[in-house]
Design an enzyme around this catalytic site. Sequence first.
Site, short mmCIF file in Angstrom:
data_model
loop_
_atom_site.label_atom_id
_atom_site.label_comp_id
_atom_site.label_asym_id
_atom_site.label_seq_id
_atom_site.Cartn_x
_atom_site.Cartn_y
_atom_site.Cartn_z
N SER A 15 0.89 -1.22 0.18
CA SER A 15 -0.07 0.17 -0.09
C SER A 15 0.80 1.41 0.06
CB SER A 15 -1.01 0.00 1.28
OG SER A 15 -1.86 -1.14 1.03
N GLU A 35 9.53 -6.07 -6.08
CA GLU A 35 8.61 -6.64 -5.33
C GLU A 35 8.94 -7.97 -5.20
OE1 GLU A 35 5.89 -5.95 -3.18
OE2 GLU A 35 6.25 -8.36 -2.75
N CYS A 43 -1.74 -6.17 2.66
CA CYS A 43 -3.28 -5.68 2.71
C CYS A 43 -4.01 -6.45 1.64
CB CYS A 43 -3.49 -4.30 2.41
SG CYS A 43 -5.03 -3.53 2.14
N CYS A 48 -5.94 -7.28 4.77
CA CYS A 48 -7.19 -6.69 4.99
C CYS A 48 -8.27 -7.25 4.05
CB CYS A 48 -7.03 -5.09 4.77
SG CYS A 48 -5.49 -4.54 5.44
N LYS A 51 -9.01 -10.99 4.45
CA LYS A 51 -9.68 -11.10 5.41
C LYS A 51 -11.36 -10.78 5.59
CE LYS A 51 -10.05 -8.05 7.84
NZ LYS A 51 -9.30 -7.23 8.72
N TYR A 179 -5.86 -7.88 17.09
CA TYR A 179 -6.79 -7.73 15.93
C TYR A 179 -6.67 -8.93 15.30
CZ TYR A 179 -6.13 -2.52 15.36
OH TYR A 179 -6.29 -1.28 15.41
N ILE A 180 -5.59 -9.80 14.80
CA ILE A 180 -5.64 -10.71 14.06
C ILE A 180 -6.35 -12.12 14.76
CG2 ILE A 180 -4.29 -12.44 12.44
CD1 ILE A 180 -2.38 -10.47 11.92
N GLU A 183 -10.23 -11.52 15.04
CA GLU A 183 -10.74 -11.27 13.55
C GLU A 183 -11.16 -12.85 13.05
OE1 GLU A 183 -9.81 -6.93 12.26
OE2 GLU A 183 -8.79 -8.54 11.17
N ARG A 200 -2.63 -14.84 26.36
CA ARG A 200 -1.74 -14.65 27.72
C ARG A 200 -2.27 -13.56 28.70
NH1 ARG A 200 3.82 -11.79 25.80
NH2 ARG A 200 2.85 -9.94 25.15
N ASP A 304 4.39 -0.64 7.67
CA ASP A 304 4.76 -1.37 8.45
C ASP A 304 5.94 -1.54 9.08
OD1 ASP A 304 2.04 -1.64 8.63
OD2 ASP A 304 1.79 -3.69 8.51
N HIS A 437 -33.24 8.20 11.76
CA HIS A 437 -34.08 7.19 12.48
C HIS A 437 -34.74 6.23 11.25
CE1 HIS A 437 -36.46 5.39 15.64
NE2 HIS A 437 -37.77 5.46 14.83
N GLU A 442 -28.12 6.26 15.42
CA GLU A 442 -28.65 7.45 16.40
C GLU A 442 -28.53 7.46 17.88
OE1 GLU A 442 -33.26 7.35 16.53
OE2 GLU A 442 -33.03 5.31 15.61
P1 NDP Z 1 -1.19 -7.19 17.82
O1 NDP Z 1 -0.09 -6.38 18.04
O2 NDP Z 1 -2.50 -6.55 17.70
O3 NDP Z 1 -1.55 -8.62 18.88
C1 NDP Z 1 -0.67 -9.29 19.31
C2 NDP Z 1 -1.07 -10.45 20.31
O4 NDP Z 1 -0.15 -11.42 20.67
C3 NDP Z 1 -1.58 -9.48 21.62
O5 NDP Z 1 -2.52 -9.87 22.25
C4 NDP Z 1 -0.43 -9.86 22.64
O6 NDP Z 1 -0.54 -9.99 24.11
C5 NDP Z 1 0.30 -11.41 22.09
N1 NDP Z 1 1.54 -11.78 22.12
C6 NDP Z 1 2.36 -11.12 21.59
N2 NDP Z 1 3.58 -11.81 22.15
C7 NDP Z 1 3.41 -12.99 22.60
C8 NDP Z 1 4.13 -13.98 23.05
N3 NDP Z 1 5.42 -14.04 23.14
N4 NDP Z 1 3.37 -14.89 23.75
C9 NDP Z 1 1.93 -14.93 23.90
N5 NDP Z 1 1.09 -13.81 23.53
C10 NDP Z 1 1.84 -12.74 22.68
O7 NDP Z 1 -0.86 -8.31 16.70
P2 NDP Z 1 -1.79 -8.95 15.55
O8 NDP Z 1 -0.62 -10.10 15.00
O9 NDP Z 1 -3.08 -9.38 15.76
O10 NDP Z 1 -1.82 -8.05 14.34
C11 NDP Z 1 -0.65 -7.17 14.00
C12 NDP Z 1 -1.08 -5.70 13.43
O11 NDP Z 1 -1.48 -5.70 12.42
C13 NDP Z 1 -1.91 -4.94 14.62
O12 NDP Z 1 -1.47 -4.40 15.47
C14 NDP Z 1 -2.54 -4.09 13.71
O13 NDP Z 1 -1.65 -2.73 13.65
C15 NDP Z 1 -2.39 -4.64 12.29
N6 NDP Z 1 -3.88 -4.94 11.92
C16 NDP Z 1 -4.76 -4.29 11.70
C17 NDP Z 1 -6.37 -4.92 11.24
C18 NDP Z 1 -7.24 -4.07 11.09
O14 NDP Z 1 -6.84 -2.76 11.06
N7 NDP Z 1 -8.34 -4.42 11.34
C19 NDP Z 1 -6.33 -6.22 11.24
C20 NDP Z 1 -5.10 -6.93 11.58
C21 NDP Z 1 -3.77 -6.59 11.77
P3 NDP Z 1 -0.17 -8.64 24.83
O15 NDP Z 1 -1.41 -7.98 24.57
O16 NDP Z 1 -0.25 -9.43 26.09
O17 NDP Z 1 0.71 -7.87 24.47
#
Ligand code: NDP
Length: 460
Positions: A15, A35, A43, A48, A51, A179-180, A183, A200, A304, A437, A442
């Site tokens: 992107s 690339e 994305c 995105c 997904k 997020y992932i 979702e 965790r 990213d 409405h 609303e």
């Molecule tokens: P996130 O950073 O959102 O979440 C990572 C999760 O993994 C957290 O719950 C974290 O726990 C946990 N975690 C991290 N390290 C460990 C570990 N060593 N052991 C156990 N649990 C762990 O990452 P995602 O992979 O879900 O997504 C990556 C990024 O991609 C997002 O932050 C977002 O920026 C983007 N994204 C956006 C979307 C959207 O806009 N709809 C959709 C998908 C991705 P803890 O909370 O305790 O740290």
Amino acid sequence: MAQYDYDLFVIGAGSGGVRAARLAALSGARVLVAEEHRVGGTCVIRGCVPKKLMVYASEFSQSFKTAHGFGWTIENARFDWPAFLAEKDKEIARLSGVYVRNLENAGAGLLHGKARVLDAHTVDVAGHGKATAEKLLIATGGRPWMPAQLPGVEHAISSNEAFHLEELPERIVIAGGGYIAVEFAGIFAGMGVDTTLVHRGPNILRGFDDDIRTHVAEEMGRRGIKVVLATQHAAIEKGPGGLVSRFADGHHCESEVVMFALGREPYTEGLGLETAGVKLDARGAVVVDDYSRSNVENIWAVGDVTDRLNLTPVAIREGHAFADTEFYGRPTRFDHETVASGVFSQPPVGTVGLSEADARHKYGKVDIYLTRFRPMKTAFAGDDERCLMKLVVDAASERIVGCHIVGPEAAEMIQMAAVAIKMGVSKAQWDATCAVHPTLAEELVTLREKYVAQGLGQAA
Ligand code: NDP
């Protein structure tokens, strides 16, 4: 004769990279893009877009349930995963083609191959050779992080593979609470897969407003997803009945698929940035200033790979700002404050601005307006699903500093709320807006009573 082969060399056609390359080329600059995978980046190819298509596919099961309440009889509804995947892949190929054509139409060159920086002005692209450029833009994105030390990690998949599973499993264990994970838990559960989410922490979606976190976890549970908190994988083993996830608290769980969604890491490995003297942080992200410029004067990075706010529209705006600054003589910084986002959980989340906890930390006294209610459509069909809407107001300035929604179309609603909040709307101005409405939205403009939490929504 020009000193360099190109004015701009962009590494990564996702992107951010494509936006910057296109705009730079349209300004008349000589632009080359490399690339290594497919054009479109995370994305379009493995994020995105596919997904969201999977979310749409999975939502039908809920619609079928509701349809019954509206008098419909739906017989023999069954989901054909391979048929859906084939259609999804066709659409992704089409979109990737659109990206390629957009680059070509703008006059940018495109090479397929892994790029490696040799020095601040020279890039080698596998299979194509070297090229020099006055400016380099790093836009290589991120990739799933996997816990390499975990015994049996090789049995687990990341989101990359989740888009291409040969068959839909009967059971899946998803690790993570971001997020992932959230979702995909909704996607697989909606497709009829027995889904367990293991996280965790004490609650999912850390960083989001606490009421949102609790509400989403409850709604996931109501839809049959097992949300297991405060533990994590200690090992994955292959057993006769499938994969066995062994957890740190001694429990275990069997499934055909284990998916890790434990965050993503910036993709700079093997890029050769060190040879050009580009500073990376501890996670491997390119360190940049407000204009996305690295410590090396002619090298920039967007998206990213900089690990700022890892969202597609942010990468696009960073790429756009870079092109404005460097190729159109308009110095532009993208403002990372008050960026709205959606979590496509089921039900989805829309959020913009500060959580209640962050607002209290920043402003001291805040006023909260909150409502939970059953949407007319699902309530009519006898479903117990609830929406949540919350406004966070700085008491001193009376400005709305956060808006958080869980419910149907929350991500659509939050886009418009974000316009007003980014403009600094006051609660009084917000309230002066007349309702539409009958809609869910609303409820947002009819929140008059200050909310006092009664032990609710105060998750850790
Ligand atoms: P996130 O950073 O959102 O979440 C990572 C999760 O993994 C957290 O719950 C974290 O726990 C946990 N975690 C991290 N390290 C460990 C570990 N060593 N052991 C156990 N649990 C762990 O990452 P995602 O992979 O879900 O997504 C990556 C990024 O991609 C997002 O932050 C977002 O920026 C983007 N994204 C956006 C979307 C959207 O806009 N709809 C959709 C998908 C991705 P803890 O909370 O305790 O740290």
